[in-house]
Design a protein around this motif. Sequence first.
Motif, PDB file in Angstrom:
ATOM      1  N   GLY A  32      21.370  42.391  48.725  1.00  0.00           N
ATOM      2  CA  GLY A  32      20.800  41.431  47.792  1.00  0.00           C
ATOM      3  C   GLY A  32      21.519  41.386  46.447  1.00  0.00           C
ATOM      4  O   GLY A  32      20.947  40.940  45.464  1.00  0.00           O
ATOM      5  N   ASN A  33      22.770  41.833  46.418  1.00  0.00           N
ATOM      6  CA  ASN A  33      23.544  41.868  45.181  1.00  0.00           C
ATOM      7  C   ASN A  33      24.717  40.901  45.307  1.00  0.00           C
ATOM      8  O   ASN A  33      25.564  41.051  46.181  1.00  0.00           O
ATOM      9  CB  ASN A  33      24.032  43.297  44.938  1.00  0.00           C
ATOM     10  CG  ASN A  33      24.599  43.492  43.553  1.00  0.00           C
ATOM     11  OD1 ASN A  33      24.832  42.533  42.826  1.00  0.00           O
ATOM     12  ND2 ASN A  33      24.825  44.742  43.192  1.00  0.00           N
ATOM     13  N   LEU A  34      24.792  39.942  44.404  1.00  0.00           N
ATOM     14  CA  LEU A  34      25.839  38.920  44.440  1.00  0.00           C
ATOM     15  C   LEU A  34      27.227  39.510  44.194  1.00  0.00           C
ATOM     16  O   LEU A  34      28.232  38.938  44.606  1.00  0.00           O
ATOM     17  CB  LEU A  34      25.533  37.835  43.406  1.00  0.00           C
ATOM     18  CG  LEU A  34      26.426  36.613  43.396  1.00  0.00           C
ATOM     19  CD1 LEU A  34      26.329  35.859  44.723  1.00  0.00           C
ATOM     20  CD2 LEU A  34      26.071  35.709  42.247  1.00  0.00           C
ATOM     21  N   PHE A  35      27.291  40.666  43.558  1.00  0.00           N
ATOM     22  CA  PHE A  35      28.567  41.318  43.270  1.00  0.00           C
ATOM     23  C   PHE A  35      29.387  41.526  44.538  1.00  0.00           C
ATOM     24  O   PHE A  35      30.600  41.329  44.523  1.00  0.00           O
ATOM     25  CB  PHE A  35      28.335  42.671  42.590  1.00  0.00           C
ATOM     26  CG  PHE A  35      29.572  43.499  42.483  1.00  0.00           C
ATOM     27  CD1 PHE A  35      30.538  43.203  41.533  1.00  0.00           C
ATOM     28  CD2 PHE A  35      29.798  44.552  43.346  1.00  0.00           C
ATOM     29  CE1 PHE A  35      31.688  43.960  41.430  1.00  0.00           C
ATOM     30  CE2 PHE A  35      30.944  45.319  43.261  1.00  0.00           C
ATOM     31  CZ  PHE A  35      31.893  45.025  42.297  1.00  0.00           C
ATOM     32  N   TYR A  36      28.754  41.917  45.626  1.00  0.00           N
ATOM     33  CA  TYR A  36      29.482  42.157  46.870  1.00  0.00           C
ATOM     34  C   TYR A  36      30.158  40.883  47.373  1.00  0.00           C
ATOM     35  O   TYR A  36      31.297  40.918  47.834  1.00  0.00           O
ATOM     36  CB  TYR A  36      28.551  42.708  47.951  1.00  0.00           C
ATOM     37  CG  TYR A  36      28.077  44.096  47.663  1.00  0.00           C
ATOM     38  CD1 TYR A  36      28.951  45.169  47.699  1.00  0.00           C
ATOM     39  CD2 TYR A  36      26.742  44.352  47.345  1.00  0.00           C
ATOM     40  CE1 TYR A  36      28.527  46.456  47.434  1.00  0.00           C
ATOM     41  CE2 TYR A  36      26.312  45.633  47.081  1.00  0.00           C
ATOM     42  CZ  TYR A  36      27.199  46.682  47.127  1.00  0.00           C
ATOM     43  OH  TYR A  36      26.783  47.943  46.854  1.00  0.00           O
ATOM     44  N   LEU A  37      29.470  39.785  47.289  1.00  0.00           N
ATOM     45  CA  LEU A  37      30.039  38.510  47.730  1.00  0.00           C
ATOM     46  C   LEU A  37      31.251  38.136  46.885  1.00  0.00           C
ATOM     47  O   LEU A  37      32.306  37.781  47.418  1.00  0.00           O
ATOM     48  CB  LEU A  37      28.990  37.401  47.667  1.00  0.00           C
ATOM     49  CG  LEU A  37      29.445  36.019  48.106  1.00  0.00           C
ATOM     50  CD1 LEU A  37      29.792  36.025  49.588  1.00  0.00           C
ATOM     51  CD2 LEU A  37      28.383  34.987  47.817  1.00  0.00           C
ATOM     52  N   LEU A  38      31.122  38.241  45.584  1.00  0.00           N
ATOM     53  CA  LEU A  38      32.223  37.871  44.698  1.00  0.00           C
ATOM     54  C   LEU A  38      33.399  38.833  44.826  1.00  0.00           C
ATOM     55  O   LEU A  38      34.550  38.411  44.896  1.00  0.00           O
ATOM     56  CB  LEU A  38      31.736  37.826  43.253  1.00  0.00           C
ATOM     57  CG  LEU A  38      30.636  36.808  42.958  1.00  0.00           C
ATOM     58  CD1 LEU A  38      30.152  36.955  41.524  1.00  0.00           C
ATOM     59  CD2 LEU A  38      31.110  35.404  43.224  1.00  0.00           C
ATOM     60  N   ASN A  39      33.118  40.130  44.860  1.00  0.00           N
ATOM     61  CA  ASN A  39      34.178  41.124  44.889  1.00  0.00           C
ATOM     62  C   ASN A  39      34.977  41.078  46.191  1.00  0.00           C
ATOM     63  O   ASN A  39      36.206  41.036  46.172  1.00  0.00           O
ATOM     64  CB  ASN A  39      33.579  42.521  44.682  1.00  0.00           C
ATOM     65  CG  ASN A  39      34.634  43.560  44.447  1.00  0.00           C
ATOM     66  OD1 ASN A  39      35.562  43.338  43.701  1.00  0.00           O
ATOM     67  ND2 ASN A  39      34.481  44.704  45.095  1.00  0.00           N
ATOM     68  N   PHE A  40      34.301  41.105  47.314  1.00  0.00           N
ATOM     69  CA  PHE A  40      35.010  41.109  48.590  1.00  0.00           C
ATOM     70  C   PHE A  40      35.673  39.766  48.888  1.00  0.00           C
ATOM     71  O   PHE A  40      36.712  39.720  49.540  1.00  0.00           O
ATOM     72  CB  PHE A  40      34.081  41.538  49.733  1.00  0.00           C
ATOM     73  CG  PHE A  40      33.868  43.014  49.785  1.00  0.00           C
ATOM     74  CD1 PHE A  40      34.776  43.834  50.420  1.00  0.00           C
ATOM     75  CD2 PHE A  40      32.772  43.598  49.182  1.00  0.00           C
ATOM     76  CE1 PHE A  40      34.604  45.200  50.468  1.00  0.00           C
ATOM     77  CE2 PHE A  40      32.571  44.968  49.216  1.00  0.00           C
ATOM     78  CZ  PHE A  40      33.495  45.768  49.860  1.00  0.00           C
ATOM     79  N   SER A  41      35.098  38.676  48.399  1.00  0.00           N
ATOM     80  CA  SER A  41      35.753  37.370  48.559  1.00  0.00           C
ATOM     81  C   SER A  41      37.040  37.317  47.748  1.00  0.00           C
ATOM     82  O   SER A  41      38.061  36.801  48.212  1.00  0.00           O
ATOM     83  CB  SER A  41      34.825  36.243  48.117  1.00  0.00           C
ATOM     84  OG  SER A  41      33.712  36.167  48.966  1.00  0.00           O
ATOM     85  N   TYR A  42      36.999  37.877  46.544  1.00  0.00           N
ATOM     86  CA  TYR A  42      38.184  37.924  45.682  1.00  0.00           C
ATOM     87  C   TYR A  42      39.278  38.774  46.321  1.00  0.00           C
ATOM     88  O   TYR A  42      40.435  38.351  46.410  1.00  0.00           O
ATOM     89  CB  TYR A  42      37.782  38.490  44.315  1.00  0.00           C
ATOM     90  CG  TYR A  42      38.941  38.844  43.429  1.00  0.00           C
ATOM     91  CD1 TYR A  42      39.710  37.857  42.833  1.00  0.00           C
ATOM     92  CD2 TYR A  42      39.263  40.174  43.186  1.00  0.00           C
ATOM     93  CE1 TYR A  42      40.780  38.182  42.015  1.00  0.00           C
ATOM     94  CE2 TYR A  42      40.327  40.506  42.370  1.00  0.00           C
ATOM     95  CZ  TYR A  42      41.077  39.515  41.772  1.00  0.00           C
ATOM     96  OH  TYR A  42      42.121  39.840  40.971  1.00  0.00           O
ATOM     97  N   ILE A  43      38.920  39.947  46.793  1.00  0.00           N
ATOM     98  CA  ILE A  43      39.902  40.838  47.404  1.00  0.00           C
ATOM     99  C   ILE A  43      40.489  40.200  48.667  1.00  0.00           C
ATOM    100  O   ILE A  43      41.698  40.189  48.861  1.00  0.00           O
ATOM    101  CB  ILE A  43      39.270  42.203  47.718  1.00  0.00           C
ATOM    102  CG1 ILE A  43      38.925  42.932  46.422  1.00  0.00           C
ATOM    103  CG2 ILE A  43      40.204  43.061  48.563  1.00  0.00           C
ATOM    104  CD1 ILE A  43      38.093  44.177  46.616  1.00  0.00           C
ATOM    105  N   GLY A  44      39.636  39.696  49.535  1.00  0.00           N
ATOM    106  CA  GLY A  44      40.107  39.075  50.774  1.00  0.00           C
ATOM    107  C   GLY A  44      40.959  37.851  50.533  1.00  0.00           C
ATOM    108  O   GLY A  44      41.966  37.637  51.213  1.00  0.00           O
ATOM    109  N   GLY A  45      40.582  37.040  49.565  1.00  0.00           N
ATOM    110  CA  GLY A  45      41.364  35.856  49.249  1.00  0.00           C
ATOM    111  C   GLY A  45      42.748  36.197  48.720  1.00  0.00           C
ATOM    112  O   GLY A  45      43.748  35.594  49.113  1.00  0.00           O
ATOM    113  N   CYS A  46      42.816  37.186  47.832  1.00  0.00           N
ATOM    114  CA  CYS A  46      44.115  37.588  47.279  1.00  0.00           C
ATOM    115  C   CYS A  46      45.004  38.224  48.349  1.00  0.00           C
ATOM    116  O   CYS A  46      46.206  37.940  48.407  1.00  0.00           O
ATOM    117  CB  CYS A  46      43.916  38.550  46.123  1.00  0.00           C
ATOM    118  SG  CYS A  46      43.315  37.737  44.638  1.00  0.00           S
TER     119      CYS A  46
END
Length: 74
Positions: A32-46
Motif C-alpha cells: 500500500g505504499n506508492l514509493f514501491y511503484l515509483l521506485n521500481f518503475s524508475y529503475i526498470g525503465g532506466c
Amino acid sequence: MRKNNVLRKYIASLLLFLLFETVAITLWKAKGNLFYLLNFSYIGGCLALGTALFTAGKRYARHFLGVFEAATIH
C-alpha cells in the motif's frame, strides 16, 4: 519480415522492464505504499532504456548504465 527481426533484438529490454513493473505493482498493492511503484518503475525503465541503447549500438549506452548504477547504489 525484417521489421520482426529488428524488434526481436529488444525482447530482453522489454522483459526486463516488465519484470520490474510486475515487482513494482505487486509491492505497491501488497504494501500500500506508492514509493514501491515509483521506485521500481524508475529503475526498470532506466535499465530497459540502457540495455535497448546498448543493443542498438549507441556509443554512450554503457556510460548511461554506469551513471545510473552509481546513482542507484549511492
